[in-house]
Write a protein that holds these residues in place. Structure first.
Motif, mmCIF file in Angstrom:
data_model
loop_
_atom_site.group_PDB
_atom_site.id
_atom_site.type_symbol
_atom_site.label_atom_id
_atom_site.label_comp_id
_atom_site.label_asym_id
_atom_site.label_seq_id
_atom_site.Cartn_x
_atom_site.Cartn_y
_atom_site.Cartn_z
ATOM 1 N N CYS A 113 37.302 15.557 63.777
ATOM 2 C CA CYS A 113 38.454 16.212 63.148
ATOM 3 C C CYS A 113 39.642 16.289 64.100
ATOM 4 O O CYS A 113 40.792 16.037 63.701
ATOM 5 C CB CYS A 113 38.042 17.604 62.681
ATOM 6 S SG CYS A 113 39.358 18.538 61.864
ATOM 7 N N LEU A 114 39.372 16.607 65.365
ATOM 8 C CA LEU A 114 40.453 16.740 66.337
ATOM 9 C C LEU A 114 41.131 15.399 66.612
ATOM 10 O O LEU A 114 42.366 15.296 66.575
ATOM 11 C CB LEU A 114 39.906 17.333 67.637
ATOM 12 C CG LEU A 114 40.882 17.416 68.815
ATOM 13 C CD1 LEU A 114 42.092 18.257 68.454
ATOM 14 C CD2 LEU A 114 40.191 17.962 70.063
ATOM 15 N N HIS A 159 40.906 23.834 68.754
ATOM 16 C CA HIS A 159 41.571 22.770 67.994
ATOM 17 C C HIS A 159 43.081 22.979 67.993
ATOM 18 O O HIS A 159 43.860 22.045 68.271
ATOM 19 C CB HIS A 159 41.025 22.758 66.562
ATOM 20 C CG HIS A 159 41.626 21.701 65.695
ATOM 21 N ND1 HIS A 159 41.045 20.456 65.523
ATOM 22 C CD2 HIS A 159 42.778 21.679 64.960
ATOM 23 C CE1 HIS A 159 41.812 19.719 64.714
ATOM 24 N NE2 HIS A 159 42.854 20.458 64.353
ATOM 25 N N ARG A 162 36.035 27.288 68.015
ATOM 26 C CA ARG A 162 36.367 25.932 67.598
ATOM 27 C C ARG A 162 37.780 25.833 67.050
ATOM 28 O O ARG A 162 38.565 24.963 67.448
ATOM 29 C CB ARG A 162 35.338 25.453 66.572
ATOM 30 C CG ARG A 162 35.605 24.035 66.075
ATOM 31 C CD ARG A 162 36.156 24.033 64.681
ATOM 32 N NE ARG A 162 36.678 22.727 64.321
ATOM 33 C CZ ARG A 162 37.233 22.465 63.154
ATOM 34 N NH1 ARG A 162 37.350 23.413 62.251
ATOM 35 N NH2 ARG A 162 37.702 21.256 62.895
ATOM 36 N N HIS A 163 38.171 26.729 66.137
ATOM 37 C CA HIS A 163 39.506 26.664 65.539
ATOM 38 C C HIS A 163 40.594 26.907 66.583
ATOM 39 O O HIS A 163 41.631 26.233 66.577
ATOM 40 C CB HIS A 163 39.616 27.679 64.402
ATOM 41 C CG HIS A 163 38.762 27.360 63.217
ATOM 42 N ND1 HIS A 163 39.065 26.320 62.348
ATOM 43 C CD2 HIS A 163 37.621 27.915 62.750
ATOM 44 C CE1 HIS A 163 38.143 26.255 61.399
ATOM 45 N NE2 HIS A 163 37.251 27.209 61.624
ATOM 46 N N SER A 170 33.578 18.347 64.678
ATOM 47 C CA SER A 170 34.794 18.971 65.214
ATOM 48 C C SER A 170 35.580 17.984 66.069
ATOM 49 O O SER A 170 36.820 17.949 66.011
ATOM 50 C CB SER A 170 34.416 20.201 66.050
ATOM 51 O OG SER A 170 33.713 21.148 65.273
#
Length: 539
Positions: free
Chosen positions: A414-415, A372, A368-369, A411
């Protein structure tokens, strides 16, 4: 040297040749060496060829295999191939009342060929296969694809695993060798290889054959690296690999994808060749994804995809995005997200929301990180291109519907909020660039509302959509190449036109809080269960 069926050379008849050598027909049958010499000659009539088939049948029935050496096996193979070619060509050229009789003769030749293969293999398999290769090459018969494929398909049925692999590798090597003489012959051999792929049990073999074909294909796209040796073969080899991907299993597809990623990561291919190569890679990768649709998402191919997305060249980065789409899209939702749009409440869309597994969620958490960071970096490098933003939007949307859990929703929020902040704070961005980013942001958030039925969040998104429709329609989808503005349109950063972080998070929290509460209430119905059974429920 094998007899050339196209030249018509040879004696006047079987009886004449037997008489010259001092043998009767019966003696010739009892003498394998002499019988083979008779059969190996060409230029006979149909009746004489039938006589040759009879002699071969007699040898197979009466002669022990230990009396047949490699030279005998070679000439016997050339003899039966001459007979089969004779009847197959007549079937193709002669029509009329005799067609049935010619077909019957051709079937007899095929039966004799099968008997001979069963007789000579596995003792003389290598000799027989080499004889077939020499016969086709010397007689220049590769253009008769159905004939060549028929010969190889039957001989491979009598081979073991290692022999099948060696035989196919020899055909691939012949493709490379033939580039020095005739490009047309190379294409014909590749076509024969494609036909053979359907009859081969690929689970027996490793990926070396497919790897070698891919390497030749890459060289055909790089004529400057091999002095144009393989130039002109790219279409045939691409069709070959495309067909092979239909035949092989999941293991070999993964091998093909990994090998094809290497020149992409090295950025060896460019221009139009990269478009063709990328299309083939995307097709094979999609096939690999579909074959593994019943498994959790595998992260074996995800690292090279992410690395391709990070390329400074937009064409490579776009290829990475397309591959990411084929990696995620297991329900066929890609075409529903071609154009960013607002997903309205109380509206049914033709979108399949997948039932994800815990393994899918864990895989997404691991990357995920990185995803991103890469998405933000890609937008900063290539976001000026409208097509690029649409590809990125498809990737984000596919993650939302393929792994529809609270973690992916948070997620995604957030993106897109990070992208919104980037579009608002970076004053160097052209106006149309930032407009497209804002349109993607509201499209993704409305999709999350649709997937999870987020009522409170839907209300907030609806209020933003209405304000934009009145004062700033350029901030709503769809993405446009050029934008026009009316006098009353707001072109500055009016906060009421954009999403506020805490309101978005509150709407998302209310959605999943209500869902969790309903699950807890449902579980309280089991309050009268014995104490030892409470561990089965997450209260």
């Amino acid at each position: 040297m094998p007899p050339n069926p196209s030249t018509g050379n040879g004696p006047n008849g079987w009886a004449d040749l037997c008489l010259v050598q001092g043998y009767s027909t019966g003696e010739a049958v009892r003498s394998p060496v002499f019988a083979v010499r008779i059969c190996a000659c060409g230029g006979f009539s149909g009746e004489e060829v039938i006589g040759g088939l009879t002699i071969i049948d007699t040898i197979v029935q009466s002669c022990p295999i230990n009396k047949i050496d490699a030279d005998h096996a070679t000439h016997l193979t050339w003899a039966i191939l001459s007979c089969m070619h004779h009847f197959f060509v007549r079937l193709r050229t002669e029509k009329g009342c005799m067609e049935w009789f010619k077909r019957r003769q051709a079937r007899k030749a095929v039966r004799t060929y099968d008997k001979l293969l069963q007789f000579l293999t596995p003792t003389h398999y290598d000799t027989v296969f080499s004889a077939i290769m020499i016969f086709l090459e010397e007689a220049d018969l590769w253009e008769i694809e159905y004939f060549c494929s028929h010969l190889f398909r039957r001989v491979l049925e009598y081979a073991d695993e290692e022999s099948v692999y060696t035989s196919l590798l020899e055909i691939v090597s012949l493709v490379e060798d033939s580039t020095l003489t005739s490009l047309m012959t190379c294409r014909e051999i590749v076509q024969v290889l494609v036909t053979l792929g359907n009859s081969v049990k690929w689970e027996w073999m490793d990926g070396r054959i497919l790897t070698r074909i891919i390497e030749i294909y890459v060289l055909s796209l790089l004529p400057e690296e091999n002095h144009g040796l393989y130039e002109g073969l790219e279409s045939s080899l691409a069709a070959c690999l495309q067909a092979m991907s239909q035949y092989v299993g999941e293991k070999h597809l993964r091998c093909m994808v990994n090998v094809m990623f290497k020149p992409v990561l090295n950025e060896r291919i460019g221009g139009e060749n990269l478009l063709r190569y990328g299309e083939l890679l995307e097709s094979i990768h999609l096939m690999y994804t579909k074959r593994g649709a019943h498994h959790p998402l595998s992260d074996l191919t995800l690292p090279p995809i992410v690395k391709t997305m990070c390329s400074k060249k937009v064409i490579y980065s776009q290829l990475g995005l397309r591959l990411l789409q084929s990696f995620v899209d297991r329900c066929g939702n890609k075409w529903q997200f071609e154009v960013p749009k607002i997903f309205l409440r109380h509206t049914k869309y033709d979108i399949i929301i997948n039932k994800y597994s815990t393994a899918d969620k864990l895989m997404f958490q691991r990357y995920r990180h990185k995803l991103h960071e890469v998405a933000i970096k890609c937008v900063m490098m290539h976001g000026v291109h409208k097509l690029y933003l649409e590809l990125l939007y498809i990737c984000i949307s596919l993650f939302m519907v393929e792994i529809p859990c609270g973690y992916t929703a948070a997620s995604g929020i957030c993106l897109v909020l990070t992208l919104q902040e980037l579009a608002r704070t970076d004053k160097t961005l052209p106006p149309h660039y930032s407009h497209r980013i804002h349109a993607i942001v509201i499209s993704v958030i409305s999709l999350i509302c649709y997937v999870h039925d987020a009522v409170v969040l839907y209300d907030y998104v609806g209020s933003i959509v209405e304000k934009r429709a009145t004062l700033a329609p350029h901030l709503n989808p769809p993405l446009k190449s050029t934008y026009s503005y009316a006098q009353h349109h707001i072109l500055w950063d009016d906060p009421q036109l954009f999403f506020e972080d805490w309101k978005i998070r509150y709407g998302l929290w209310r959605c999943f809080k209500a869902r969790k509460k309903s699950m807890v209430v449902k579980k309280r119905n089991f309050i009268n269960l014995p104490l030892e059974n409470y561990d089965d429920f997450d209260i």
